[in-house]
Design an enzyme around this catalytic site. Structure first.
Site, PDB file in Angstrom:
ATOM      1  N   TYR A 164       0.875  -1.230   0.142  1.00  0.00           N
ATOM      2  CA  TYR A 164      -0.049   0.106  -0.165  1.00  0.00           C
ATOM      3  C   TYR A 164       0.816   1.464  -0.199  1.00  0.00           C
ATOM      4  O   TYR A 164       0.509   2.204  -0.794  1.00  0.00           O
ATOM      5  CB  TYR A 164      -0.944  -0.081   1.178  1.00  0.00           C
ATOM      6  CG  TYR A 164      -1.771   1.184   1.438  1.00  0.00           C
ATOM      7  CD1 TYR A 164      -2.921   1.301   0.900  1.00  0.00           C
ATOM      8  CD2 TYR A 164      -1.623   2.149   2.344  1.00  0.00           C
ATOM      9  CE1 TYR A 164      -3.792   2.436   0.769  1.00  0.00           C
ATOM     10  CE2 TYR A 164      -2.152   3.322   2.646  1.00  0.00           C
ATOM     11  CZ  TYR A 164      -3.276   3.565   1.734  1.00  0.00           C
ATOM     12  OH  TYR A 164      -4.227   4.439   1.922  1.00  0.00           O
TER      13      TYR A 164
HETATM   14  N1  LIG Z   1      -9.317   6.562   5.351  1.00  0.00           N
HETATM   15  C1  LIG Z   1      -7.966   6.647   5.912  1.00  0.00           C
HETATM   16  O1  LIG Z   1      -7.690   6.891   6.898  1.00  0.00           O
HETATM   17  C2  LIG Z   1      -7.138   7.010   4.542  1.00  0.00           C
HETATM   18  C3  LIG Z   1      -5.713   7.438   4.585  1.00  0.00           C
HETATM   19  C4  LIG Z   1      -5.013   7.641   3.698  1.00  0.00           C
HETATM   20  C5  LIG Z   1      -5.385   7.498   2.424  1.00  0.00           C
HETATM   21  N2  LIG Z   1      -6.550   7.199   2.253  1.00  0.00           N
HETATM   22  C6  LIG Z   1      -6.988   7.100   0.856  1.00  0.00           C
HETATM   23  O2  LIG Z   1      -8.229   7.604   0.557  1.00  0.00           O
HETATM   24  C7  LIG Z   1      -8.877   7.042  -0.563  1.00  0.00           C
HETATM   25  C8  LIG Z   1     -10.331   6.959  -0.169  1.00  0.00           C
HETATM   26  O3  LIG Z   1     -10.568   6.103   1.171  1.00  0.00           O
HETATM   27  P1  LIG Z   1     -11.523   5.865   1.988  1.00  0.00           P
HETATM   28  O4  LIG Z   1     -11.018   5.744   3.187  1.00  0.00           O
HETATM   29  O5  LIG Z   1     -12.418   6.785   1.861  1.00  0.00           O
HETATM   30  O6  LIG Z   1     -12.129   4.590   1.604  1.00  0.00           O
HETATM   31  P2  LIG Z   1     -13.440   3.835   1.490  1.00  0.00           P
HETATM   32  O7  LIG Z   1     -14.555   4.481   2.364  1.00  0.00           O
HETATM   33  O8  LIG Z   1     -13.402   2.426   1.634  1.00  0.00           O
HETATM   34  O9  LIG Z   1     -13.895   4.101  -0.079  1.00  0.00           O
HETATM   35  C9  LIG Z   1     -13.132   3.466  -1.045  1.00  0.00           C
HETATM   36  C10 LIG Z   1     -14.028   3.629  -2.401  1.00  0.00           C
HETATM   37  O10 LIG Z   1     -13.323   3.103  -3.485  1.00  0.00           O
HETATM   38  C11 LIG Z   1     -14.217   2.099  -4.110  1.00  0.00           C
HETATM   39  N3  LIG Z   1     -13.327   0.986  -4.703  1.00  0.00           N
HETATM   40  C12 LIG Z   1     -12.715  -0.057  -4.058  1.00  0.00           C
HETATM   41  N4  LIG Z   1     -12.203  -0.712  -4.892  1.00  0.00           N
HETATM   42  C13 LIG Z   1     -12.555  -0.450  -6.350  1.00  0.00           C
HETATM   43  C14 LIG Z   1     -12.421  -1.028  -7.435  1.00  0.00           C
HETATM   44  N5  LIG Z   1     -11.632  -2.122  -7.641  1.00  0.00           N
HETATM   45  N6  LIG Z   1     -12.879  -0.505  -8.312  1.00  0.00           N
HETATM   46  C15 LIG Z   1     -13.846   0.663  -8.433  1.00  0.00           C
HETATM   47  N7  LIG Z   1     -14.025   1.269  -7.129  1.00  0.00           N
HETATM   48  C16 LIG Z   1     -13.064   0.663  -5.996  1.00  0.00           C
HETATM   49  C17 LIG Z   1     -15.247   1.770  -3.131  1.00  0.00           C
HETATM   50  O11 LIG Z   1     -16.539   1.306  -3.766  1.00  0.00           O
HETATM   51  P3  LIG Z   1     -16.723  -0.351  -4.249  1.00  0.00           P
HETATM   52  O12 LIG Z   1     -16.340  -0.996  -2.863  1.00  0.00           O
HETATM   53  O13 LIG Z   1     -18.338  -0.162  -4.402  1.00  0.00           O
HETATM   54  O14 LIG Z   1     -16.011  -0.474  -5.507  1.00  0.00           O
HETATM   55  C18 LIG Z   1     -15.431   2.953  -2.568  1.00  0.00           C
HETATM   56  O15 LIG Z   1     -16.102   3.988  -3.057  1.00  0.00           O
HETATM   57  C19 LIG Z   1      -8.048   5.826  -0.848  1.00  0.00           C
HETATM   58  O16 LIG Z   1      -7.470   5.961  -1.916  1.00  0.00           O
HETATM   59  C20 LIG Z   1      -7.311   5.562   0.519  1.00  0.00           C
HETATM   60  O17 LIG Z   1      -6.198   4.806   0.262  1.00  0.00           O
HETATM   61  C21 LIG Z   1      -7.601   6.922   3.295  1.00  0.00           C
END
Ligand SMILES: NC(=O)c1ccc[n+]([C@@H]2O[C@H](COP(=O)([O-])OP(=O)(O)OC[C@H]3O[C@@H](n4cnc5c(N)ncnc54)[C@H](OP(=O)(O)O)[C@@H]3O)[C@@H](O)[C@H]2O)c1
Length: 259
Positions: A164
């Protein structure tokens, strides 16, 4: 000029088309909601049709112009199909936000080739291929915004950063390469760097209340992030007002990274 007109001249996204991958959940959802409410025709991309429709219908009730594309970004064919779906739904986009991401968290010693491929495809190859598909058109039209969602783990390793962290480090480099390639023709490329944000992505970690409190204590603001913390930064980076900001990593992390 009224205050409203002045703010609109800086930040309005009226007449723009935005794509937000991962727009059905968490940070991507909050960004999609912000861009749509700032006036962009916003296209949400993810796998789950029900969650996409639920977010889209909530926005339409507020008068926003929203489309959805069901696509799986875990294969090259799926990424190309997503791009085709976006163009079919809304034409060529002006703004691309890559928020779809996965974090599988095995110890690096247990990362097999399938985990490597899956993580690199969703987190890095999809942003690359969608940029290849859309940025040349943006450059030809003289305006474009490429926005990626990176991670602290692009900068430091903890809680099994593994593949990651590699994908997110690559993403920040991709933004710099895209900036070099296209910024002279009006296309900026930037990265938002979250801290620990309470979303479904890290639900397993959230169940450990001591861990969650320790992460909040690592910020200088004194709390963990919320998806809505990204709204203003995303509108800024998507808008005309950020024309001279490119190749930049903007930390939206409550001070997590400053100590
Ligand atoms: N939350 C944190 O603390 C955090 C910290 C640092 C960075 N981030 C980054 O922020 C971004 C968003 O994270 P989040 O926390 O908002 O995650 P989340 O709530 O799990 O949302 C992830 C989104 O990506 C979609 N997704 C996942 N796999 C996919 C695939 N194969 N094809 C198309 N869509 C896909 C999911 O929808 P479906 O499952 O329906 O496809 C969902 O809409 C990510 O890039 C993550 O690495 C998050």
């Amino acid at each position: 000029m009224t205050t409203y007109d002045y703010l609109a001249s800086l930040f309005s996204l009226s007449g723009r088309t935005a794509v937000v991958t991962g727009g059905s959940s968490g940070i991507g959802r909050a960004i999609a909601e912000a861009l749509a409410q700032a006036g962009a025709h916003t296209v949400l991309v993810a796998r789950g049709a029900d969650r996409l429709e639920s977010v889209a219908s909530g926005l339409r009730e507020q008068g926003c112009d929203v489309s959805t594309v069901v696509a799986d970004l875990s294969t090259r064919a799926g990424i190309h199909a997503a791009a085709d779906g976006v163009v079919a739904a809304a034409g060529e986009p002006d703004i691309l936000v890559n928020s779809a991401g996965i974090n599988l968290r095995p110890h690096l010693g247990d990362v097999d080739e399938a985990t490597w491929d899956l993580t690199l495809t969703v987190n890095l190859e999809a942003p690359f291929l969608l940029g290849q598909r859309f940025a040349p058109g943006m450059a030809a039209r003289g305006f474009g915004r490429l926005i990626h969602i990176s991670s602290q783990q692009a900068h430091r390793s903890f809680v099994d950063s593994g593949v990651y962290g590699v994908s997110k480090g690559g993403l920040e480099s991709l933004a710099r390469s895209q900036s070099e390639a296209w910024s002279a023709r009006g296309v900026t490329a930037n990265t938002l760097v979250p801290g620990f944000v309470l979303t479904p992505l890290n639900q397993r970690l959230q169940d450990d209340t001591e861990r969650v409190a320790a992460l909040a204590a690592r910020t200088t603001v004194g709390r963990n992030g919320l998806p809505e913390d990204f709204a203003g930064a995303a509108v800024f980076l998507a808008s005309a007002s950020s024309a001279y900001v490119t190749g930049h990593s903007l930390f939206v992390d409550g001070g997590f990274s400053v100590h």
